[in-house]
Design an enzyme around this catalytic site. Structure first.
Site, PDB file in Angstrom:
ATOM      1  N   CYS A  59       0.819  -1.141  -0.006  1.00 19.99           N
ATOM      2  CA  CYS A  59      -0.050   0.057  -0.168  1.00 19.99           C
ATOM      3  C   CYS A  59       0.935   1.473  -0.159  1.00 19.99           C
ATOM      4  O   CYS A  59       1.313   1.566  -0.977  1.00 19.99           O
ATOM      5  CB  CYS A  59      -0.973  -0.126   1.132  1.00 19.99           C
ATOM      6  SG  CYS A  59      -2.474   0.837   0.873  1.00 19.99           S
ATOM      7  N   HIS A  68      -3.318  -5.032   1.850  1.00 20.44           N
ATOM      8  CA  HIS A  68      -2.874  -5.534   3.226  1.00 20.44           C
ATOM      9  C   HIS A  68      -2.907  -6.884   3.565  1.00 20.44           C
ATOM     10  O   HIS A  68      -3.702  -7.353   4.215  1.00 20.44           O
ATOM     11  CB  HIS A  68      -3.539  -4.620   4.215  1.00 20.44           C
ATOM     12  CG  HIS A  68      -3.363  -3.250   4.196  1.00 20.44           C
ATOM     13  ND1 HIS A  68      -2.312  -2.400   4.926  1.00 20.44           N
ATOM     14  CD2 HIS A  68      -3.915  -2.259   3.485  1.00 20.44           C
ATOM     15  CE1 HIS A  68      -2.333  -1.256   4.856  1.00 20.44           C
ATOM     16  NE2 HIS A  68      -3.453  -1.049   3.623  1.00 20.44           N
ATOM     17  N   GLU A  92      -0.884  -8.370   5.580  1.00 23.54           N
ATOM     18  CA  GLU A  92      -0.699  -8.581   7.082  1.00 23.54           C
ATOM     19  C   GLU A  92      -2.064  -8.340   7.912  1.00 23.54           C
ATOM     20  O   GLU A  92      -2.011  -8.753   9.125  1.00 23.54           O
ATOM     21  CB  GLU A  92       0.210  -7.354   7.635  1.00 23.54           C
ATOM     22  CG  GLU A  92      -0.281  -6.063   7.854  1.00 23.54           C
ATOM     23  CD  GLU A  92      -0.594  -5.137   6.586  1.00 23.54           C
ATOM     24  OE1 GLU A  92      -0.478  -5.789   5.284  1.00 23.54           O
ATOM     25  OE2 GLU A  92      -1.026  -4.066   6.503  1.00 23.54           O
TER      26      GLU A  92
HETATM   27  N1  GLN Z   1      -3.652   6.336   0.852  1.00 20.67           N
HETATM   28  C1  GLN Z   1      -2.504   5.857   1.609  1.00 20.67           C
HETATM   29  C2  GLN Z   1      -1.248   6.883   0.848  1.00 20.67           C
HETATM   30  O1  GLN Z   1      -1.509   7.358  -0.126  1.00 20.67           O
HETATM   31  C3  GLN Z   1      -2.020   4.602   1.386  1.00 20.67           C
HETATM   32  C4  GLN Z   1      -3.146   3.620   2.254  1.00 20.67           C
HETATM   33  C5  GLN Z   1      -2.392   2.442   2.838  1.00 20.67           C
HETATM   34  O2  GLN Z   1      -1.356   2.293   3.073  1.00 20.67           O
HETATM   35  N2  GLN Z   1      -3.551   1.733   3.385  1.00 20.67           N
HETATM   36  O3  GLN Z   1      -0.144   6.630   1.132  1.00 20.67           O
END
Ligand code: GLN
Length: 189
Positions: free
Chosen positions: A79, A169, A171
């Site tokens: 992410c 995610h 995890e």
């Molecule tokens: N929206 C976040 C970003 O732009 C990422 C979201 C996340 O890691 N769950 O960094």
């Protein structure tokens, strides 16, 4: 196997639990001195990429980590971590490590679908549960980047050499397949 987990912000503790369950030793990377050691692998967790990127610079850890990634340390980025690795961010002028030749879109699923859950096939390891939280996706990838998974036509998992980038995610779910794949990459390196 010793894994360094970036722990300046975001969802790092859940990665730590996963890796410990697989038998790895985890070191939380919070400050420059934490980098005075060898790691077999690196995890860049989810969170807020802008905050993480700023802290990496403020804490003077950016160059060291970028060098390790370039030198081929197995890296699992989820992410916000995927955003940190990406060469380009289509809806932001910023970019961070730029070690992964992809263009990502931040918060790509909009407000309505900010968070959702699905299951999809990941190349080589089968069906994997996927939790998305204000997630990016990969808009485009250079030819040498291997696409590991797509959800509704959008690329959500890639591999490039020793770097794995995920929109979701792993995890946060019970399933350990992603972390097992990463553990094997560390053993093979
Ligand atoms: N929206 C976040 C970003 O732009 C990422 C979201 C996340 O890691 N769950 O960094």
């Amino acid at each position: 196997m010793k894994v360094g987990i970036l722990a300046v912000q975001g969802a790092f503790i859940e990665h730590e639990h996963k890796m410990q369950a697989l038998g790895a030793t985890c070191v939380e990377i919070r400050k420059k001195e934490d980098l005075n050691q060898h790691f077999d692998g690196l995890i860049l967790p989810g969170g807020e990429s802008t905050v993480q990127g700023k802290l990496l610079n403020d804490l003077d850890m950016f160059a060291d980590l970028k060098k390790r990634i370039q030198q081929g340390i197995p890296t699992l980025a989820t992410c916000a971590g995927l955003i940190l690795l990406a060469e380009h961010i289509s809806n932001d002028d910023k970019a961070y490590f730029q070690t992964l030749p992809v263009t990502v879109k931040r918060n790509a699923y909009g407000r309505q679908l900010g968070s959702f859950y699905t299951e999809e096939e990941v190349k080589g390891i089968g069906q994997v549960p996927m939790t998305f939280i204000r997630a990016p996706y990969v808009e485009s990838a250079e030819d040498e980047v291997e696409v590991l998974a797509k959800v509704e036509e959008k690329i959500v998992a890639v591999r490039y050499g020793t770097q794995i980038g995920l929109s979701f995610h792993p995890e946060l779910d019970e399933n350990n397949k992603i972390h097992e794949m990463f553990y094997q990459m560390m053993e093979a390196a």
